[in-house]
Design an enzyme around this catalytic site. Structure first.
Site, short mmCIF file in Angstrom:
data_model
loop_
_atom_site.label_atom_id
_atom_site.label_comp_id
_atom_site.label_asym_id
_atom_site.label_seq_id
_atom_site.Cartn_x
_atom_site.Cartn_y
_atom_site.Cartn_z
N CYS A 29 3.72 -8.57 -4.20
CA CYS A 29 2.53 -7.74 -4.45
C CYS A 29 2.38 -6.65 -3.38
O CYS A 29 2.18 -6.96 -2.21
CB CYS A 29 1.32 -8.67 -4.46
SG CYS A 29 -0.28 -7.87 -4.32
N CYS A 32 -0.94 -6.57 -1.51
CA CYS A 32 -1.01 -7.76 -0.63
C CYS A 32 -0.31 -7.45 0.70
O CYS A 32 -0.79 -7.83 1.77
CB CYS A 32 -0.34 -8.97 -1.28
SG CYS A 32 -1.11 -9.48 -2.83
#
Length: 104
Positions: A29, A32
């Site tokens: 991600c 993230c």
């Protein structure tokens, strides 16, 4: 305190007392990865008030499902084991510190 990993097996014990901000994330991600260094700074700023933990949603789907994590990063603030606040997506440091201060 450093950021630490939690998983399906130890999640309830780890968030059971005090104020914990849990980052629901995955290695693939992009946002993230962007928020990770910010969380390191937040951990330093809120030391003594709250702890920060990370839960890899790929490896710990039961917990992610229980808290209805549909998008990542999702950050859920727990107070004594109960979710009290939730934000989804990249957040600036100031916003995360304010979120914790609101419940400290």
């Amino acid at each position: 305190m450093a950021i630490y990993e939690v998983n399906d097996q130890n999640f309830k014990d780890e968030v059971g007392s005090g104020l914990k901000l849990v980052d629901f994330w995955a290695p693939w991600c992009g946002p993230c990865k962007m928020i990770a260094p910010i969380l390191e700074e937040v951990a330093t700023d809120v030391e003594g008030k709250a702890d920060i933990a990370k839960l890899n949603v790929d490896d710990n789907q039961a917990t992610a499902s229980e808290y209805e994590v549909m998008s990542i990063p999702t950050l859920i603030l727990f107070k004594d084991g109960q979710p009290v606040d939730k934000v989804v997506g990249f957040q600036p440091k100031e916003q995360l510190v304010a979120l914790i201060e609101k419940h400290a």
